[in-house]
Scaffold this motif. Structure first.
Motif, PDB file in Angstrom:
ATOM      1  N   ARG A   1     -15.553   4.218  -2.602  1.00 25.96           N
ATOM      2  CA  ARG A   1     -16.985   4.761  -3.237  1.00 25.96           C
ATOM      3  C   ARG A   1     -17.435   6.093  -2.876  1.00 25.96           C
ATOM      4  N   SER A   2     -16.766   6.779  -2.195  1.00 28.50           N
ATOM      5  CA  SER A   2     -17.116   7.913  -1.786  1.00 28.50           C
ATOM      6  C   SER A   2     -16.171   9.021  -2.208  1.00 28.50           C
ATOM      7  N   THR A   3     -15.002   8.483  -2.816  1.00 31.47           N
ATOM      8  CA  THR A   3     -13.691   9.648  -3.158  1.00 31.47           C
ATOM      9  C   THR A   3     -13.605   9.313  -4.683  1.00 31.47           C
ATOM     10  N   ARG A   4     -13.412  10.702  -5.490  1.00 30.49           N
ATOM     11  CA  ARG A   4     -12.867  10.699  -6.766  1.00 30.49           C
ATOM     12  C   ARG A   4     -11.633  11.319  -6.963  1.00 30.49           C
ATOM     13  N   PRO A   5     -10.543  10.482  -6.947  1.00 29.35           N
ATOM     14  CA  PRO A   5      -9.208  11.108  -6.879  1.00 29.35           C
ATOM     15  C   PRO A   5      -8.747  11.808  -8.231  1.00 29.35           C
ATOM     16  N   ARG A   6      -8.068  12.838  -7.878  1.00 32.65           N
ATOM     17  CA  ARG A   6      -7.682  13.838  -9.081  1.00 32.65           C
ATOM     18  C   ARG A   6      -6.549  13.175  -9.552  1.00 32.65           C
ATOM     19  N   PHE A   7      -5.518  12.626  -8.970  1.00 26.03           N
ATOM     20  CA  PHE A   7      -4.304  12.089  -9.511  1.00 26.03           C
ATOM     21  C   PHE A   7      -3.969  10.646  -8.945  1.00 26.03           C
ATOM     22  N   ALA A   8      -3.023   9.793  -9.750  1.00 28.28           N
ATOM     23  CA  ALA A   8      -2.706   8.643  -9.185  1.00 28.28           C
ATOM     24  C   ALA A   8      -1.131   8.539  -9.348  1.00 28.28           C
ATOM     25  N   VAL A   9      -0.579   7.948  -8.317  1.00 24.40           N
ATOM     26  CA  VAL A   9       0.940   7.891  -8.140  1.00 24.40           C
ATOM     27  C   VAL A   9       1.265   6.174  -8.270  1.00 24.40           C
ATOM     28  N   LEU A  10       2.076   5.654  -9.187  1.00 26.23           N
ATOM     29  CA  LEU A  10       2.469   4.293  -9.041  1.00 26.23           C
ATOM     30  C   LEU A  10       3.695   4.294  -8.905  1.00 26.23           C
ATOM     31  N   GLY A  11       4.088   3.751  -7.848  1.00 26.47           N
ATOM     32  CA  GLY A  11       5.456   3.602  -7.361  1.00 26.47           C
ATOM     33  C   GLY A  11       6.142   2.355  -7.303  1.00 26.47           C
ATOM     34  N   THR A  12       7.561   2.237  -7.992  1.00 27.88           N
ATOM     35  CA  THR A  12       8.028   0.794  -8.260  1.00 27.88           C
ATOM     36  C   THR A  12       9.784   1.009  -7.952  1.00 27.88           C
ATOM     37  N   GLY A  13      10.396  -0.084  -7.608  1.00 24.86           N
ATOM     38  CA  GLY A  13      11.555  -0.209  -7.449  1.00 24.86           C
ATOM     39  C   GLY A  13      12.226  -0.231  -6.161  1.00 24.86           C
ATOM     40  N   VAL A  14      11.460  -0.194  -5.012  1.00 29.18           N
ATOM     41  CA  VAL A  14      11.882  -0.389  -3.593  1.00 29.18           C
ATOM     42  C   VAL A  14      10.860  -1.103  -2.922  1.00 29.18           C
ATOM     43  N   ALA A  15      11.630  -2.103  -2.129  1.00 28.17           N
ATOM     44  CA  ALA A  15      10.809  -3.064  -1.377  1.00 28.17           C
ATOM     45  C   ALA A  15      10.200  -2.533  -0.357  1.00 28.17           C
ATOM     46  N   PRO A  16       8.578  -2.568   0.106  1.00 29.46           N
ATOM     47  CA  PRO A  16       7.903  -1.948   0.938  1.00 29.46           C
ATOM     48  C   PRO A  16       8.169  -2.453   2.482  1.00 29.46           C
ATOM     49  N   ARG A  17       8.226  -3.403   2.559  1.00 26.54           N
ATOM     50  CA  ARG A  17       8.194  -4.176   3.839  1.00 26.54           C
ATOM     51  C   ARG A  17       9.795  -3.900   4.706  1.00 26.54           C
ATOM     52  N   VAL A  18       9.729  -2.755   4.974  1.00 26.27           N
ATOM     53  CA  VAL A  18      10.880  -2.040   5.776  1.00 26.27           C
ATOM     54  C   VAL A  18      10.227  -1.273   6.849  1.00 26.27           C
ATOM     55  N   PRO A  19      10.891  -0.943   7.900  1.00 25.89           N
ATOM     56  CA  PRO A  19      10.382   0.043   8.903  1.00 25.89           C
ATOM     57  C   PRO A  19      10.365   1.539   8.142  1.00 25.89           C
ATOM     58  N   LEU A  20       9.440   2.301   8.475  1.00 23.61           N
ATOM     59  CA  LEU A  20       9.112   3.533   8.089  1.00 23.61           C
ATOM     60  C   LEU A  20      10.428   4.438   7.906  1.00 23.61           C
ATOM     61  N   ASP A  21      11.327   4.565   9.023  1.00 24.29           N
ATOM     62  CA  ASP A  21      12.520   5.222   9.030  1.00 24.29           C
ATOM     63  C   ASP A  21      13.536   4.773   7.886  1.00 24.29           C
ATOM     64  N   VAL A  22      13.476   3.631   7.714  1.00 20.90           N
ATOM     65  CA  VAL A  22      14.419   3.022   6.763  1.00 20.90           C
ATOM     66  C   VAL A  22      13.712   3.483   5.191  1.00 20.90           C
ATOM     67  N   TRP A  23      12.617   3.110   5.038  1.00 22.04           N
ATOM     68  CA  TRP A  23      11.761   3.565   3.924  1.00 22.04           C
ATOM     69  C   TRP A  23      12.046   4.955   3.345  1.00 22.04           C
ATOM     70  N   LEU A  24      11.981   5.840   4.290  1.00 20.63           N
ATOM     71  CA  LEU A  24      12.270   7.188   4.092  1.00 20.63           C
ATOM     72  C   LEU A  24      13.673   7.769   3.643  1.00 20.63           C
ATOM     73  N   THR A  25      14.727   6.827   3.888  1.00 19.17           N
ATOM     74  CA  THR A  25      16.080   7.092   3.439  1.00 19.17           C
ATOM     75  C   THR A  25      16.158   6.697   1.934  1.00 19.17           C
ATOM     76  N   GLN A  26      15.115   5.884   1.334  1.00 18.39           N
ATOM     77  CA  GLN A  26      15.525   5.298   0.046  1.00 18.39           C
ATOM     78  C   GLN A  26      14.939   6.578  -1.039  1.00 18.39           C
ATOM     79  N   ARG A  27      14.955   6.016  -2.438  1.00 16.28           N
ATOM     80  CA  ARG A  27      14.568   6.688  -3.644  1.00 16.28           C
ATOM     81  C   ARG A  27      13.713   5.692  -4.345  1.00 16.28           C
ATOM     82  N   ILE A  28      12.899   6.220  -5.315  1.00 15.36           N
ATOM     83  CA  ILE A  28      11.907   5.494  -5.979  1.00 15.36           C
ATOM     84  C   ILE A  28      11.561   5.988  -7.396  1.00 15.36           C
TER      85      ILE A  28
END
Length: 317
Positions: A40-67
């Motif tokens: 209600r208080s922010t007007r974003p300039r851009f949106a990014v929709l990401g798909t193709g990678v399962a999110p329920r992994v630890p952050l260190d694993v997530w950062l090794t992947q591609r999307i």
């Protein structure tokens, strides 16, 4: 490097999620199931929709992947959706995603590194992961747009212009989001000719009523413009567009553009968005809609993106 507000979204791989992605691209709209205070208080300039990678992994694993990323400019800020819009909403005849905003497709960026050295940096990358963990609810973050624009091949200097000319972007259509498991043309809903005609007629009827209330005599023309309006010695020509999605962009023919640019004519653009469709009616009964009215309209070159070219063949030997 100058930063802007982004809304980061993870789109799941389930068929219904992918179908909603296609429909969101086609209707230039996206939405979430619940409101967050920051929406209600922010007007974003851009949106990014990401798909193709399962999110329920630890952050260190997530950062090794591609999307795969779908990059959009946000053209209409968060608003309250009051009628079913996405396929699963229409199937259940309920509003499941009341938090909506308007998006303009800029580019698809495939095989993007989610590491801290990628264009999302660690903040944007983790925002997509957290969105996936929370049912695709958008996460707001501050990012420099330039790395993403560069990754998408969009040749503009954000620091200098702080604007993305549409004619410098490749854009994309719903078909480019289809997975190999689904046939082409799967979104299909807004492409229904009968529904599309009903949407257009509803928008035109609203435009006619508006101008008649202003004292104009209105004649329906069709081509190269929709309405011819006269009032005493005044003349005004009106191009009308209707959509069930947000008011972000509209399709124009070459004739429509050339007619609007002709200095001999006074042309208005009348756009009706968020039109409510009764999916239980065989005639697609229409109601409602929000109006964006542009008087003395002139389509600028930087706001146009060519979809087709006429190619002249070389002389045959």
């Amino acid at each position: 490097m100058k930063r802007e507000s982004f809304v980061m979204v993870h789109v799941g791989q389930r068929p219904e999620s992918q179908l909603n992605l296609e429909y969101g691209i086609e209707t230039r709209s996206w939405g979430f199931p619940i409101w967050k205070p920051e929406y209600r208080s922010t007007r974003p300039r851009f949106a990014v929709l990401g798909t193709g990678v399962a999110p329920r992994v630890p952050l260190d694993v997530w950062l090794t992947q591609r999307i795969t990323l779908y990059l959009f400019e946000v053209r209409e800020g968060f608003y309250e959706g009051r009628a079913p819009h996405w396929p699963d909403e229409e199937a259940e005849n309920t509003v499941k995603y009341p938090v909506r905003f308007g998006i303009e497709p800029l580019a698809v960026v495939r095989d993007v590194s989610l590491s801290e050295h990628g264009p999302l940096l660690s903040a944007g990358s983790d925002a997509i992961r957290r969105s996936g963990i929370e049912r695709g609810i958008g996460k707001l973050c501050e990012l420099a747009p330039q790395p993403l624009l560069d990754a998408a091949g969009i040749r503009t200097d954000w620091t200098e212009r702080q604007n993305v000319p549409l004619n410098l972007t490749p854009g994309f259509r719903a078909e480019e989001a289809q997975t190999p498991k689904r046939p082409r043309g799967g979104a299909g809903f807004i492409s229904d000719p009968k529904k599309r005609k009903a949407v257009e007629l509803h928008a035109e009827n609203m435009a006619v009523a508006h101008y008649e209330r202003q004292g104009w005599t209105v004649e329906r023309i069709g081509k190269p413009y929709d309405l011819h309006c006269t009032r005493a010695r005044e003349e005004r020509r009106v191009e009308v567009k209707g959509t069930t999605g947000a008011a972000t962009s509209v399709e124009l023919t070459v004739n429509e553009v050339e007619h609007a640019r002709n200095p001999r004519h006074t042309v208005d653009l009348y756009v009706v968005s968020d039109i409510v469709v009764d999916m239980h009616s065989s005639e697609y009964a229409m109601s409602g809609g929000r109006v964006a009215h542009f008087e003395n309209w002139y389509p600028a070159e930087e706001d146009l993106r060519p979809r087709r070219f006429e190619y002249r063949l070389p002389f045959a030997d």
